[in-house]
Enzyme design. Structure first.
Site, PDB file in Angstrom:
ATOM      1  N   GLU A 222     -27.811   3.812  -9.910  1.00 52.34           N
ATOM      2  CA  GLU A 222     -27.443   4.038  -9.244  1.00 52.34           C
ATOM      3  C   GLU A 222     -26.166   3.580  -8.625  1.00 52.34           C
ATOM      4  OE1 GLU A 222     -30.425   3.656  -6.836  1.00 52.34           O
ATOM      5  OE2 GLU A 222     -31.373   4.787  -7.885  1.00 52.34           O
TER       6      GLU A 222
ATOM      7  N   GLY B 209     -37.779   6.935  -9.312  1.00 50.34           N
ATOM      8  CA  GLY B 209     -37.998   7.446  -8.611  1.00 50.34           C
ATOM      9  C   GLY B 209     -38.589   9.638  -8.953  1.00 50.34           C
TER      10      GLY B 209
ATOM     11  N   HIS C 215     -27.379  -1.721 -11.176  1.00 47.92           N
ATOM     12  CA  HIS C 215     -28.220  -0.675 -10.701  1.00 47.92           C
ATOM     13  C   HIS C 215     -28.109   0.028 -11.604  1.00 47.92           C
ATOM     14  CE1 HIS C 215     -31.378   2.323  -9.099  1.00 47.92           C
ATOM     15  NE2 HIS C 215     -32.069   1.252  -9.927  1.00 47.92           N
TER      16      HIS C 215
ATOM     17  N   SER D 175     -40.509   4.233 -11.439  1.00 43.02           N
ATOM     18  CA  SER D 175     -41.999   4.538 -10.755  1.00 43.02           C
ATOM     19  C   SER D 175     -42.701   3.537 -11.012  1.00 43.02           C
ATOM     20  CB  SER D 175     -42.211   6.199 -11.765  1.00 43.02           C
ATOM     21  OG  SER D 175     -40.723   6.707 -11.416  1.00 43.02           O
TER      22      SER D 175
ATOM     23  N   ASN E 145     -36.943  -3.230  -4.426  1.00 45.40           N
ATOM     24  CA  ASN E 145     -35.742  -2.824  -4.431  1.00 45.40           C
ATOM     25  C   ASN E 145     -35.580  -1.651  -3.183  1.00 45.40           C
ATOM     26  OD1 ASN E 145     -32.863  -1.581  -4.873  1.00 45.40           O
ATOM     27  ND2 ASN E 145     -33.380  -0.611  -6.606  1.00 45.40           N
ATOM     28  N   TRP E 146     -34.968  -2.115  -1.707  1.00 48.82           N
ATOM     29  CA  TRP E 146     -34.991  -1.411  -1.154  1.00 48.82           C
ATOM     30  C   TRP E 146     -34.154  -0.014  -1.140  1.00 48.82           C
ATOM     31  CZ3 TRP E 146     -37.288  -2.205   4.770  1.00 48.82           C
ATOM     32  CH2 TRP E 146     -38.307  -2.936   4.603  1.00 48.82           C
ATOM     33  N   LYS E 147     -32.874  -0.085  -1.542  1.00 51.01           N
ATOM     34  CA  LYS E 147     -31.906   0.412  -2.137  1.00 51.01           C
ATOM     35  C   LYS E 147     -31.410   0.331  -0.485  1.00 51.01           C
ATOM     36  CE  LYS E 147     -34.007   2.407  -5.548  1.00 51.01           C
ATOM     37  NZ  LYS E 147     -34.235   3.450  -7.449  1.00 51.01           N
TER      38      LYS E 147
ATOM     39  N   GLY F  93     -38.765   0.634  -6.809  1.00 52.16           N
ATOM     40  CA  GLY F  93     -38.437   0.725  -5.895  1.00 52.16           C
ATOM     41  C   GLY F  93     -38.881   1.337  -4.198  1.00 52.16           C
ATOM     42  N   GLY F  94     -39.244   2.824  -5.191  1.00 54.60           N
ATOM     43  CA  GLY F  94     -39.731   3.097  -3.379  1.00 54.60           C
ATOM     44  C   GLY F  94     -40.749   2.584  -3.037  1.00 54.60           C
TER      45      GLY F  94
ATOM     46  N   GLU G   2     -34.383  -0.456 -16.843  1.00 59.03           N
ATOM     47  CA  GLU G   2     -35.278   0.186 -15.672  1.00 59.03           C
ATOM     48  C   GLU G   2     -34.412   2.015 -16.890  1.00 59.03           C
ATOM     49  OE1 GLU G   2     -35.313  -0.350 -11.402  1.00 59.03           O
ATOM     50  OE2 GLU G   2     -33.549   0.261 -12.195  1.00 59.03           O
TER      51      GLU G   2
HETATM   52  P1  PGA Z   1     -38.392   3.522  -8.223  1.00 56.08           P
HETATM   53  O1  PGA Z   1     -37.722   2.817  -8.564  1.00 56.08           O
HETATM   54  O2  PGA Z   1     -39.719   1.807  -8.143  1.00 56.08           O
HETATM   55  O3  PGA Z   1     -38.714   4.260  -6.678  1.00 56.08           O
HETATM   56  O4  PGA Z   1     -38.746   4.271  -9.427  1.00 56.08           O
HETATM   57  C1  PGA Z   1     -36.622   1.348  -9.198  1.00 56.08           C
HETATM   58  C2  PGA Z   1     -35.337   0.895  -9.187  1.00 56.08           C
HETATM   59  O5  PGA Z   1     -34.262   2.202  -8.951  1.00 56.08           O
HETATM   60  O6  PGA Z   1     -35.262   0.013  -9.038  1.00 56.08           O
END
Ligand code: PGA
Length: 232
Positions: free
Chosen positions: A87, A158, A85, A194, A7-9, A215-216, A152
């Site tokens: 966010e 993050g 998600h 994470s 997930n590149w956001k 994500g990251g 999640e």
């Molecule tokens: P993260 O994000 O791996 O950077 O914690 C996961 C996500 O939000 O899908």
């Protein structure tokens, strides 16, 4: 077969997309790799890698400035879409009802929605994780069609913090039981929050964990490939 979904956001550009997808192309794995990119990066060479989007409108078309429809995603050859998600729930006030409508819009267009659920730190500390997760799950999933569920915990995203193996196992057991109750026990279940090259293998070995939402660490090959290789 496990899912490993990036997930590149709101990150990346054409150059970084090219660089990651090229490196994925040379990897041999039995697992299913999907990269969910920002809308503008969905077009162009995908090097045969399966792409996903990060949102979809619940509407078919019309006066919805800034939104992207299921048909538009089909045009861009998108096969998966992340919906709900944390966010989006947090910054765009997406409720379970909206998330469910978005999941239905994806299914209507033969795109598989990855429906996200997870508790906040406050809910966890109040001992409400199971009830919160179960309610989010049952209110966000559509009655028909194929979908994936991603658990999640909001506080793990993050932050570099992850739940313990026992905590993840307990939540996945709850999700699995709830889905079994409606005869959807074959739904793939992902863990996200994470994930990195050091914890991926252990997390996917927990019962009912069918893959990872990353994500990251999915932004660059030097952090994404170790995750993929560790669970091969
Ligand atoms: P993260 O994000 O791996 O950077 O914690 C996961 C996500 O939000 O899908």
């Amino acid at each position: 077969m496990k899912f490993i979904v990036g997930n590149w956001k709101m990150n990346g550009n054409m150059e970084s997309k090219d660089s990651l997808l090229k490196s994925l192309k040379n990897i041999h794995t039995d697992n299913k790799i999907v990269v969910c990119l920002p809308f503008t990066l969905l077009y162009g060479n995908n090097y045969g890698i399966t792409l996903g989007a990060q949102d979809i409108s619940e509407h078919t078309n019309g006066a919805y400035t800034g939104d992207i429809s299921g048909q538009m995603l089909v045009d861009a050859d998108v096969k998966y879409v992340i919906v709900g998600h944390s966010e989006r729930r947090l910054y765009h006030n997406e409720t379970n009802e909206i998330v469910c409508a978005k999941a239905k819009a994806a299914i209507k267009n033969k795109i598989i929605p990855i429906i996200c659920i997870g508790e906040t730190a406050e809910e966890k500390h109040a001992g409400r994780t199971m009830s919160v997760v179960k309610k989010m799950l049952l209110e966000s999933i559509p009655k028909t069609g194929d979908y994936i569920v991603a658990y999640e915990p909001r506080w793990a995203i993050g932050s570099g913090q992850t739940p313990t193996t026992d905590e993840i196992a307990a939540v996945f057991e709850t999700i699995y039981k709830a889905l079994s109750g409606i005869k959807r026990e074959n739904t793939p279940l992902l863990y996200g929050g994470s994930v990195n090259g050091d914890n991926a293998k252990q997390i996917v070995s927990i019962p009912h964990v069918g893959g990872l939402l990353v994500g990251g660490a999915s932004l660059k090959s030097d952090t994404f490939l170790p995750i993929i290789k560790s669970i091969d």
